[in-house]
Motif scaffolding. Structure first.
Motif, PDB file in Angstrom:
ATOM      1  N   PRO A 180       0.826  -1.208   0.000  1.00  0.00           N
ATOM      2  CA  PRO A 180       0.000   0.000   0.000  1.00  0.00           C
ATOM      3  C   PRO A 180       0.859   1.256   0.000  1.00  0.00           C
ATOM      4  O   PRO A 180       1.989   1.250   0.493  1.00  0.00           O
ATOM      5  CB  PRO A 180      -0.791  -0.123   1.312  1.00  0.00           C
ATOM      6  N   SER A 181       0.315   2.327  -0.551  1.00  0.00           N
ATOM      7  CA  SER A 181       1.000   3.621  -0.422  1.00  0.00           C
ATOM      8  C   SER A 181       0.984   4.080   1.023  1.00  0.00           C
ATOM      9  O   SER A 181       1.913   4.726   1.496  1.00  0.00           O
ATOM     10  CB  SER A 181       0.321   4.656  -1.319  1.00  0.00           C
ATOM     11  N   SER A 182      -0.085   3.711   1.728  1.00  0.00           N
ATOM     12  CA  SER A 182      -0.221   4.073   3.134  1.00  0.00           C
ATOM     13  C   SER A 182      -1.171   3.094   3.804  1.00  0.00           C
ATOM     14  O   SER A 182      -2.092   2.570   3.172  1.00  0.00           O
ATOM     15  CB  SER A 182      -0.776   5.497   3.271  1.00  0.00           C
ATOM     16  N   TYR A 183      -0.929   2.834   5.095  1.00  0.00           N
ATOM     17  CA  TYR A 183      -1.859   2.020   5.872  1.00  0.00           C
ATOM     18  C   TYR A 183      -3.017   2.848   6.424  1.00  0.00           C
ATOM     19  O   TYR A 183      -3.931   2.298   7.027  1.00  0.00           O
ATOM     20  CB  TYR A 183      -1.116   1.316   7.018  1.00  0.00           C
ATOM     21  N   TYR A 184      -2.961   4.144   6.209  1.00  0.00           N
ATOM     22  CA  TYR A 184      -4.036   5.020   6.661  1.00  0.00           C
ATOM     23  C   TYR A 184      -4.635   5.728   5.452  1.00  0.00           C
ATOM     24  O   TYR A 184      -3.930   6.063   4.498  1.00  0.00           O
ATOM     25  CB  TYR A 184      -3.502   6.030   7.685  1.00  0.00           C
ATOM     26  N   PRO A 185      -5.948   5.958   5.472  1.00  0.00           N
ATOM     27  CA  PRO A 185      -6.605   6.552   4.302  1.00  0.00           C
ATOM     28  C   PRO A 185      -6.130   7.980   4.061  1.00  0.00           C
ATOM     29  O   PRO A 185      -5.782   8.685   5.009  1.00  0.00           O
ATOM     30  CB  PRO A 185      -8.094   6.501   4.690  1.00  0.00           C
ATOM     31  N   PRO A 186      -6.104   8.363   2.767  1.00  0.00           N
ATOM     32  CA  PRO A 186      -6.471   7.530   1.598  1.00  0.00           C
ATOM     33  C   PRO A 186      -5.365   6.535   1.271  1.00  0.00           C
ATOM     34  O   PRO A 186      -4.193   6.883   1.260  1.00  0.00           O
ATOM     35  CB  PRO A 186      -6.637   8.553   0.481  1.00  0.00           C
ATOM     36  N   TYR A 187      -5.744   5.288   1.000  1.00  0.00           N
ATOM     37  CA  TYR A 187      -4.754   4.253   0.735  1.00  0.00           C
ATOM     38  C   TYR A 187      -4.138   4.390  -0.656  1.00  0.00           C
ATOM     39  O   TYR A 187      -3.132   3.759  -0.960  1.00  0.00           O
ATOM     40  CB  TYR A 187      -5.402   2.869   0.868  1.00  0.00           C
ATOM     41  N   LYS A 188      -4.785   5.184  -1.510  1.00  0.00           N
ATOM     42  CA  LYS A 188      -4.308   5.504  -2.872  1.00  0.00           C
ATOM     43  C   LYS A 188      -4.330   4.287  -3.791  1.00  0.00           C
ATOM     44  O   LYS A 188      -5.255   4.123  -4.564  1.00  0.00           O
ATOM     45  CB  LYS A 188      -2.926   6.154  -2.823  1.00  0.00           C
ATOM     46  N   ASN A 189      -3.337   3.401  -3.715  1.00  0.00           N
ATOM     47  CA  ASN A 189      -3.278   2.297  -4.673  1.00  0.00           C
ATOM     48  C   ASN A 189      -4.075   1.071  -4.238  1.00  0.00           C
ATOM     49  O   ASN A 189      -4.055   0.047  -4.922  1.00  0.00           O
ATOM     50  CB  ASN A 189      -1.822   1.902  -4.933  1.00  0.00           C
ATOM     51  N   VAL A 190      -4.771   1.137  -3.115  1.00  0.00           N
ATOM     52  CA  VAL A 190      -5.647   0.050  -2.669  1.00  0.00           C
ATOM     53  C   VAL A 190      -7.081   0.587  -2.674  1.00  0.00           C
ATOM     54  O   VAL A 190      -7.412   1.507  -1.926  1.00  0.00           O
ATOM     55  CB  VAL A 190      -5.272  -0.454  -1.264  1.00  0.00           C
ATOM     56  N   ALA A 191      -7.912  -0.006  -3.523  1.00  0.00           N
ATOM     57  CA  ALA A 191      -9.251   0.531  -3.759  1.00  0.00           C
ATOM     58  C   ALA A 191     -10.238   0.076  -2.686  1.00  0.00           C
ATOM     59  O   ALA A 191     -11.110  -0.770  -2.923  1.00  0.00           O
ATOM     60  CB  ALA A 191      -9.740   0.116  -5.146  1.00  0.00           C
ATOM     61  N   LEU A 192     -10.083   0.619  -1.495  1.00  0.00           N
ATOM     62  CA  LEU A 192     -11.016   0.351  -0.406  1.00  0.00           C
ATOM     63  C   LEU A 192     -11.377   1.658   0.274  1.00  0.00           C
ATOM     64  O   LEU A 192     -10.520   2.528   0.462  1.00  0.00           O
ATOM     65  CB  LEU A 192     -10.391  -0.601   0.626  1.00  0.00           C
ATOM     66  N   LYS A 193     -12.647   1.779   0.647  1.00  0.00           N
ATOM     67  CA  LYS A 193     -13.096   2.945   1.374  1.00  0.00           C
ATOM     68  C   LYS A 193     -13.088   2.642   2.862  1.00  0.00           C
ATOM     69  O   LYS A 193     -13.341   1.523   3.289  1.00  0.00           O
ATOM     70  CB  LYS A 193     -14.504   3.346   0.928  1.00  0.00           C
ATOM     71  N   ALA A 194     -12.810   3.659   3.648  1.00  0.00           N
ATOM     72  CA  ALA A 194     -12.738   3.443   5.090  1.00  0.00           C
ATOM     73  C   ALA A 194     -13.116   4.716   5.823  1.00  0.00           C
ATOM     74  O   ALA A 194     -13.093   5.819   5.262  1.00  0.00           O
ATOM     75  CB  ALA A 194     -11.326   3.011   5.489  1.00  0.00           C
ATOM     76  N   ALA A 195     -13.474   4.535   7.071  1.00  0.00           N
ATOM     77  CA  ALA A 195     -13.740   5.682   7.920  1.00  0.00           C
ATOM     78  C   ALA A 195     -12.436   6.423   8.179  1.00  0.00           C
ATOM     79  O   ALA A 195     -11.343   5.864   8.026  1.00  0.00           O
ATOM     80  CB  ALA A 195     -14.372   5.227   9.234  1.00  0.00           C
TER      81      ALA A 195
END
Length: 469
Positions: A172-187
């Motif tokens: 992942p680009s980051s483990y915290y949102p926005p994850y950028k290259n991982v297409a998942l939405k999160a709080a």
């Protein structure tokens, strides 16, 4: 007399009905398809779990799960980095079969330091392989991928019904949102490892059919981004050999918490008792983050630290708990093992792994068999402070094999051999080629025969930009 005959007939009929009932019950047990769960952690080293006597890390949920089954102390990944290992797990094939030898290009590192032109790398798994999710789906299983995929662009095109964050991304680009290259939405602020597990648990809770899950969190791959609430705890802990990375330790604990959530979900849905679980890692730990002493080197290297991984199996009521097995195994063995567990016929093509079910449930022992690795590529070092063969590369082109207690390395640039007795020298410090020439020849002959039999490509073309020192 007639009364006696009637009594006898009633007795026989009763025994027949009882036998039919027993037979039906046995058929129900046999025909009930087990759920199958692969837990394939990213970059978790052999000594990154506390049950492997690693006191700095805390993995109570993983430890508890391991005690429910059989831990293979000599468990190996089929490659020393992500993509080739994952491709081999899914296909049950050695790297030369599918052509994925590394991540990205095979000529990594400075050209002037590379004596040979490496074999070109494949980055997308070819379509001419029957892979686990396709085989399970075609046999009535609901299939789910959760986390890192890394061997094609879209897991849904490879037999999965559900995809939770999987793509060709290697981390992942980051483990915290926005994850950028991982297409998942999160709080806001929700950690990626938690979000991936949320999806896996939702799949388990809402699936009635037998399931196949490939749970492969991006953790604990870089970037090393800590869980803030756990930092102070690990700052206060006493460091142990090679293990002192506070930020990494918080990532391991967060992963372990999520494994605990996964097992709780299986228990609450009453599915744990009929779920066959494999726990492993795609390769050894990253040396710059957490070394694996007494093992030498780490991820990307074919010394033990790069390929030996935590590896255990759990199947309630069938695999006896708290077992520690010394048999050398590979993640190539996962493919035939899972198919046998599920009663799925093996594909016609040759299998490079071997089903572990006789060891797991029948307490059988194997004769020694060789394990092989082939890496006709270059992989640059991350830092010059390492335990590799030289400071510039984690991997130079070559092949490796293990046979019993013996391990042989063969490097193509200088045709060098290294022979180690892992029973006496787990850290691969003492090359015995000169003192054990007959053993070295025996293994080298086996290695050469294997390469010929499997059409393993060997680089021979010299690099014109190479500068000899």
């Amino acid at each position: 007399m007639q009364k006696l005959q009637r009594s006898f007939i009633v007795l026989i009929l009763g025994l027949f009905l009882f036998a039919c009932k027993e037979s039906n019950q046995k058929m129900e047990v046999v025909s009930a398809k087990p759920n199958v769960l692969i837990i394939n952690i990213d970059d978790m080293g052999w000594k990154d779990v506390s049950f492997a006597e690693a006191p700095f890390y805390e993995t109570p949920n993983i430890d508890a799960l391991s005690k429910k089954g059989m831990w293979f102390v000599n468990g190996y990944a089929s490659a020393a980095n992500c993509a080739p290992s994952r491709a081999s797990l899914m296909t049950g094939k050695w790297t030369q079969r599918h052509g994925i030898f590394t991540v990205g290009n095979s000529d990594r590192g400075k050209s002037k330091d590379r004596k040979l032109i490496p074999i070109a790398n494949t980055t997308i798994l070819p379509d001419n392989f029957s892979i686990l999710p396709q085989l399970f789906k075609s046999n009535g299983y609901a299939t789910c991928h959760a986390g890192k995929w890394h061997i094609t662009d879209n897991p849904l095109e490879k037999g999965f019904d559900v995809n939770i964050g999987g793509s060709h991304a290697g981390h992942p680009s980051s483990y915290y949102p926005p994850y950028k290259n991982v297409a998942l939405k999160a709080a806001k602020g929700e950690r990626l490892t938690d979000v991936v597990m949320n999806g896996a648990i939702d799949f388990i809770s809402n699936t009635e059919a037998p399931f196949f899950i490939n749970y492969s969190p991006y953790a604990v791959h870089t970037p090393i981004q800590p869980v803030p609430s756990l930092i102070e705890k690990y700052k206060e802990k006493k460091v142990s050999s090679g293990q002192s990375n506070v930020n990494y330790a918080t990532m391991i604990e967060n992963l372990d918490d999520n494994i605990g959530r996964l097992i709780k979900a299986l228990e609450e849905t009453d599915k744990l008792k009929n779920t066959f679980i494999v726990f492993t890692s795609d390769n050894g730990g990253l040396f710059a983050v957490s070394n694996q002493h007494p093992l030498r080197a780490g991820k990307g290297s074919y010394y033990e630290g790069g390929i030996r991984v935590p590896f255990f199996f759990v199947w309630d009521g069938k695999i006896v708990g708290s077992q520690k097995n010394e048999t050398p195994i590979s993640n190539l063995d996962i493919f035939p093992t899972l198919l046998e567990v599920a009663g799925i016929e093996m594909p016609e093509e040759e299998s490079d792994g071997q089903s572990l079910l006789p060891i797991l449930v029948k307490d059988k022992e194997w004769d020694d068999r060789p394990l092989f690795w082939h890496f006709p590529i270059y992989l640059q070092a991350i830092t010059d402070k390492n335990e590799n063969r030289d400071s510039k590369f984690r991997t130079r082109p070559g092949s490796v094999m293990r046979y019993g207690k013996w391990k042989l390395h063969h490097y193509f640039e200088d045709d060098a051999l290294e022979l180690y007795n892992l029973e006496d020298d787990l850290g691969e410090q003492h090359n015995l080629v000169d003192t054990e020439p007959e053993k070295a020849k025996e293994l080298f002959d086996m290695l050469q025969e294997w390469r010929v039999r499997t059409d393993a490509p060997i680089p021979t073309e010299e690099n014109p930009e190479f500068i000899a020192l």
